[in-house]
Motif scaffolding. Sequence first.
Motif: not given
Length: 1586
Positions: A982-992
């Motif tokens: 199972k992957r660790i639950a993390q995510a991010c929006g695109r770079d600014v």
Amino acid sequence: MAERTSAGLLTVTLEPTPAVAMTLPAEVRAKLAELELELSEGDITQKGYEKKRSKLLAPYIPQIQGVDPSLQIDSRIQASSQAVLSASKHNKSRAANTRDERFRSDLHTEAVQAALAKYKERKMPMPSKRRSVLVQSSVEACTPPDTSSASEDEGSLRRKGRLANSTANQSHSHPAVEHWFNRVIQGSSTSSSASSTSSHPGGRSVATSTNANSAALNANTKATALADLMAHTHLDNHIAPPDVTGLSERSSLHAEPSHVASVRGVSRGYNHHTSIMETADGVPVNSRVSSKIQQLLNTLKRPKRPPLREFFVDDFEELMDVQQPNPNQPKPEGQSMCPLEGDPLGVVTNWPPSLTAALQRWGTTQPKSPCLTALDNAGKPVYTLTYGKLWTRCQKLAYTLLNKLSTRNEPLLMPGDRVALVFPNNDPVMFMVAFYGCLLAELVPVPIEVPLTRKDAGSQQIGFLLGSCGVTLALTTDACQKGLPKAQTGEVATFKGWPRLLWFVTDGKHVVKPPKDWHPPIREASNDIAYIEYKTSKEGSTMGVTVSHSAMLAHAHALTQACSYTEAETITNVLDFKREAGLWHGVLTSVMNRMHVISIPYSLMKVNPLSWIQKVHAYKARVAVVKSRDMHWSLLAQRDQRDISLSSVRMLIVADGANPWSISSCDAFLNVFQARGLRPEVICPCASSSEAMTVAIRRPPEMGAPSPGKVVLSMSGLSHSVIRVDSEEKLSVLTVQDVGQVMPGALVCVVRAEGTPYICQTDEVGEICVSSRCTGAAYYGLQGMTKNIFETTPVTSTGIPVSDRTFTRTSLLGFVGRDSLVFVTGKMDGLMVVSGRRHNADDVVATALAVEPMKFVYRGRIAVFSVSVLHDERIVVVAEQRPDASEEDSFQWMSRVLQAIDSIHQVGVYCLALVPANTLPKAPLGGIHISETKQRFLEGSLHPCNVLMCPHTCVTNLPKPRQKQPEVGPASMIVGNLVAGKRIAQACGRDVTQLEDNEQFLYIQDVLQWRAQATPDHPLFLVLNAKGTVASAASCLQLHKRAERVAAALMGRLNTGDHVALVYTPGIDLIATFYGCLYAGCVPVTVRPPHPQNLATTLPTVKMIVEVSKSVCILTTQAIMKLLKSKEAAAAVDVKSWPMVLDTDDLPRKKSPQIYKPPTPEMLAYLDFSVSTTGILAGVKMSHAATGALCRSIKLQCELYPSRQIAICLDPYCGLGFALWCLCSVYSGHQSILVPPLELESNVSVWLAAVSQYKVRVTFCSYSVMEMCTKGLGSQTEALRLRNVNLSCVRTCMVVAEERPRIALTQSFSKIFKDLGLSPRAVSTTFGCRVNVAICLQGTAGPDPTTVYVDMRALRHDRVRLVERGAPHSLPLMESGKILPGVKVIIANTETKGPLGDSHLGEIWVSSPHNATGYYTVYGEEALHADHFNTKLSFGDTRTVWARTGYLGFLRRTELTDASGERHDALYVVGSVDETLELRGMRYHPIDIETSVFRSHKSIAECAVFTWTNLLVVVVELEGSEQEALDLVALVTNVVLEEHYLIVGVVVVVDPGVIPINSRGEKQRMHLRDGFLADQLDPIYVAYNM
């Protein structure tokens, strides 16, 4: 919880003095310690603990004047129950000897009284009811309002007086005060908190004053003694019930000072008193509610907890707690029974070959012989039908039916067709003619009841029977036909569910004399159907039992032999002549033997219950056929008649002798009428059923029958289907009498009631089965059921059939006793199997009626049935309340009934309801239509006036509570997840990273100045009014100029860094003054202005934000300024303490000398204040850097450029709404079309019309706006289309929220406006919270929002398990929009702060340049909230600084790709941590429970749930008449049990609009909780579930 309180309580009454304690022997002390341990472990109930403890201490406590020590403990209970008893004696207006004898055997009544005495009156909190509910709308039963006791607790003046009185009536010694104090703490004494009214006004029980005002307490002279007592007892920590929900936020909530509480909830029409009365533990002091809940907790006995066999596992074997059979339960020990044969049917010389042949014989040879005498309602004989008349009239009718009725020259009827017989109960003559007329014409009569209205109870089912029998013709009398409801055409109306019928009137003028040469066919009895008798099943469906000619004849033969009927005997029939015993004895067998029947109509019995006895006397009748009800009624009236004699009777056939009540009626009847010539041996109970006809009947003694038998059986044995004759334990026994011997020519056996028909053992109760020539043949048209009932083959334990004959199940439960006598203990219809034990509805009724019912409920108007809730049957008791019974009396009767049933049957009652007199659905001949009552109960249309639910005591099969495992460390959690793939639950929006033209500006005010120079005339803002026209507008330059004016006005007056409150209605003023403050170096705080019509509620919030934000100045308009200082405002707040107020309406056109430049972007730009859903007012600090970053993220996500237009229908005061109104347009240069949500109140379509008019691609709204459009425009889409409203331009419509997306609302919005071109993919949601106002936003690019279905049960264990749509327990969750550029999200464990895998539910943490920098203030909780803004993971990436959102959610990687080509990670928000309810070790989200409750009844407009101590409280808004209020209690309890495995503790029914909702449309549950505990909701009804 209850245990702790009451244990604390006992220490006052029982603690031996220190000296005594020292002298207690060591082994007694050890035993006491052991007891304490057992109680704390839940191995012993409170009651058992008290009993054992008092036994141990008895020898060591100095006795009071030789009083038994166990009585001393009960002194407080005894005293109060004595008050109750004396009160009830005063109230007895009826003479004692009118005691109702029908259902009463002395044994039973005594047993019930003993059982009640055995109960220490457990105090139950009485429900609170609003006065108006008592005034029932039904005409027949108007409850006089003054009988209510509900609202007497309201006026504090009355309270004071009463308290003084009631305490004055106590003895003046110290123990009395102690006694009173105990009660106040425990909040419970007799069986309702205000139930011991006596007939003297001063004699009110002290219980009523438990909730008296604190002012009243001080007024009391005893208060000082009370204070002393409090000082001397160690009870102080028990007064406020400790919080046992395990919710950490509760304690933090109550740490706020009182004025925070007063802001909780800027609500709609919500009257919040500013003085909050909370003790340190958060329990309102004067609250009537909390004392009742306290009582409720005290009544909940803690059940013994079964050992946990396994922990919760992911593959989810969450089974109900299956009741393990008790190893000590009685088991049958006898031999297998042998089938029992009746006497052989005797051969009778010249016995007619069929019933019609008998009619022909008597009609021609004995035409003058009387056949039937009908009586009118005065008891006078109206008409005597002779056998000659009967024969000729039947021939006429038969001839007419066969030859004179035709359609299109075809005869209407052919032999074998079914015909309905609709005859009133007072016309036996016409019925008899019609019945035999059909038999002569070889038609099949189907006798049914006369339908009085189109909606008769059960009439729809009768229609179904007629339809399935193919009935097209109904026979009736002229009078009856005239009385039937008519359609407009003048024809008889078609009843609901009935086939189309032709109605034929059988009176003389409509029938024709047959020609001389026509003779009806008289055939030998065959196996063709003779008639169909209707029968109603337990579920309320109606079946037709077919009886053949041969069975009809054989049954008449068997009855003639069993009852030794002789020719020309006279028989009195009180029963319904259309079916069962009334038909068999009074219409069929009587004709066989040329007997004379005196038919007593039900209407006459109602007027004169003695009529049947008078007729027996007048006609010297030899036989009477009655029900136990008729015997009982005649007992009540027998004093009026001295000169009647029953000596002529040789047989008194009791048709419902199988009923457990009948024995008491028989005994009592014999006692009274033995003096009038009634011989004991003539009482002949019988047992019968529609399917098997007569099963057994007691023979008259001259036939050499064995003497009658009576057995006293143990109820507990019976509940296990075992016969145990009970000798010593007199409480729970059932006395039954025999119903005589098996019918001649029949073979009887007893089989197991469920499953394979194994033959029973001799000491086992089962279903009686009969094999004989005289039983019904089938259920018409129902082959499967017929096979099951009419063609049963009983088998031995080895599976061998006991006989080659097939048997018919009789639906009677019983056994064969001595002398081959048959005993019946109940009916299958009344069987209720609760947790594997069987109870009989009739027995429960008998117990309920033995609790002195005459004063409170109508006898015989009581229904007992079971409903299936959570995989088990639950017992429901419904009774009709007398109009003169007061609330308190009825409530007390109810609590006593519960105790009696619990004691005698050892079973809990799930729900006890009282309804107004005459409102239960009636069966055709009096009595209650049980299945219809049950139907109404389940659909919420019973309209009770009193309800008591006891789910806590009777629901014992809840799933095992979850025990949290010793917490796994975060490191092993990560390793475990990696191993499991199972992957660790993390995510991010695109770079600014890439800079744009205006990103050289660090400060938003610089951007405005630059735009004022670069594009001065570019329009930034349009504000629309309700008409949809532009109310005001601003270009870049105009906005800049207005801001400069504001800055100039502030600069002389204020210092840099001062906080300024902006109190404006939504519009350009608000935006201009915001920038004016930034220009002047001040910190703006936007505040919603007070509502002029509701200052009392809304102004304190304004005052509070101004104070909390430390604003030194208020900027506003002249109108609002007047309002802030008005007389009305002075009533709500202290108007003198406002800071400086400036109105900005006519500022001079001055330019500020210079515009303030902040030294660093980390400086504070503005404060954002909002009331969270948990009711806490929290302001967050937004720095200049965060403000810029926020605008940039939104710009990138929504692709905002100066050429774009967006429409915003949001409030501009906080969160994303504020950013979109005041910041984004200035930053990105796009034009914002602003629609203040308030304008929708006068024109709902203004927002959508604007979207269409300006061809807007991106629009924002709130849930409240979406709901208004859905409700207000749902039916008007056509009208909008005609006005050219077209929504096809919308690419994305985003709902701004801080909660789980409301899928149902967004979907219905999409569906409704699809017709106007709205794309179903357009609607999505955003997510933000206090720490970061914009985390997710759908934006214009990127994949569509996804929806997943998760298992709700797994979610309660913080696991995320995806299931298919439509799977049981599935919950749809919609993604909350795309994560914004520059935002990183991770899911963390709330306790260990370690990262979680994506199959876990955890707290959403966020890291982003536009996070707020901290709370400006949360009263007294700075330390608590420090980690909300800068916290680090305990393992893994421990460097990143995260902010905790306070929301639970999970991340899922989807199959979709985002703009960068990566797999898209979707964030799902499940709910706020603060709002979750921790119950039974699991985590529940209020919205899930609310969704279930909302679906349970059509009149629920809104609902909200919260917990108080460990009780679940459900508040529902009733949108309907108040008489529906109590219907909701059971439905709400049922649905929450079924779907969430939770027991509701309190159900509060309130008016629409009481549940407070904030500006975003979110429920403010904590406010509601405060209002409930402070008694401010003015509820229609509050039910405390026991």
